[in-house]
Design a protein around this motif. Structure first.
Motif, PDB file in Angstrom:
ATOM      1  N   SER A  47      50.053  27.538  -1.756  1.00  0.00           N
ATOM      2  CA  SER A  47      51.247  27.791  -2.568  1.00  0.00           C
ATOM      3  C   SER A  47      52.058  26.513  -2.748  1.00  0.00           C
ATOM      4  N   LYS A  48      52.222  25.758  -1.677  1.00  0.00           N
ATOM      5  CA  LYS A  48      52.966  24.492  -1.769  1.00  0.00           C
ATOM      6  C   LYS A  48      52.237  23.492  -2.661  1.00  0.00           C
ATOM      7  N   LYS A  51      52.532  24.360  -6.399  1.00  0.00           N
ATOM      8  CA  LYS A  51      53.848  24.043  -6.973  1.00  0.00           C
ATOM      9  C   LYS A  51      53.955  22.556  -7.287  1.00  0.00           C
ATOM     10  N   THR A  52      53.397  21.712  -6.425  1.00  0.00           N
ATOM     11  CA  THR A  52      53.460  20.276  -6.670  1.00  0.00           C
ATOM     12  C   THR A  52      52.480  19.841  -7.756  1.00  0.00           C
TER      13      THR A  52
END
Length: 102
Positions: A47-48, A51-52
């Protein structure tokens, strides 16, 4: 007479409490299985990264990006796309009434 009214109410209250306790006990329980915890950690890590990445593929190499673009171009050519054609736009339909002779 009051007892006959109260007993069903108490039973329904007991049933509701049992159901709510059963649901909340599962939610309050921490992850005890290490494989399950690893799975949750990987989902949070992905998920992280997504997003990036900003809408692109996560951890993609330039070769993978090039291959993806080639496939998208191939699909666009097959379905009427090309340079300057917006494939995300909904097509315009024009229906005309046929001319009927009287």
């Amino acid at each position: 007479m009051i007892v006959t009214r109260v007993i069903p109410e108490v039973r329904s209250l007991q049933t509701a409490l049992r159901r709510n306790y059963g649901v909340s006990a599962v939610m309050m329980k921490k992850v005890a299985d290490p494989i399950q915890q690893l799975f949750v950690d990987k989902i949070q890590e992905y998920s992280k990264k997504s997003k990036t990445a900003g809408g692109k593929l996560v951890d993609a190499t330039p070769a993978v990006d090039k291959q993806l673009q080639q496939e998208l171009d191939k699909v666009a050519r097959q379905y009427g796309g090309g340079a300057g054609v917006d494939m995300t736009k909904f097509p315009d339909f024009k229906f005309e009434d046929p001319k009927v002779e009287v």
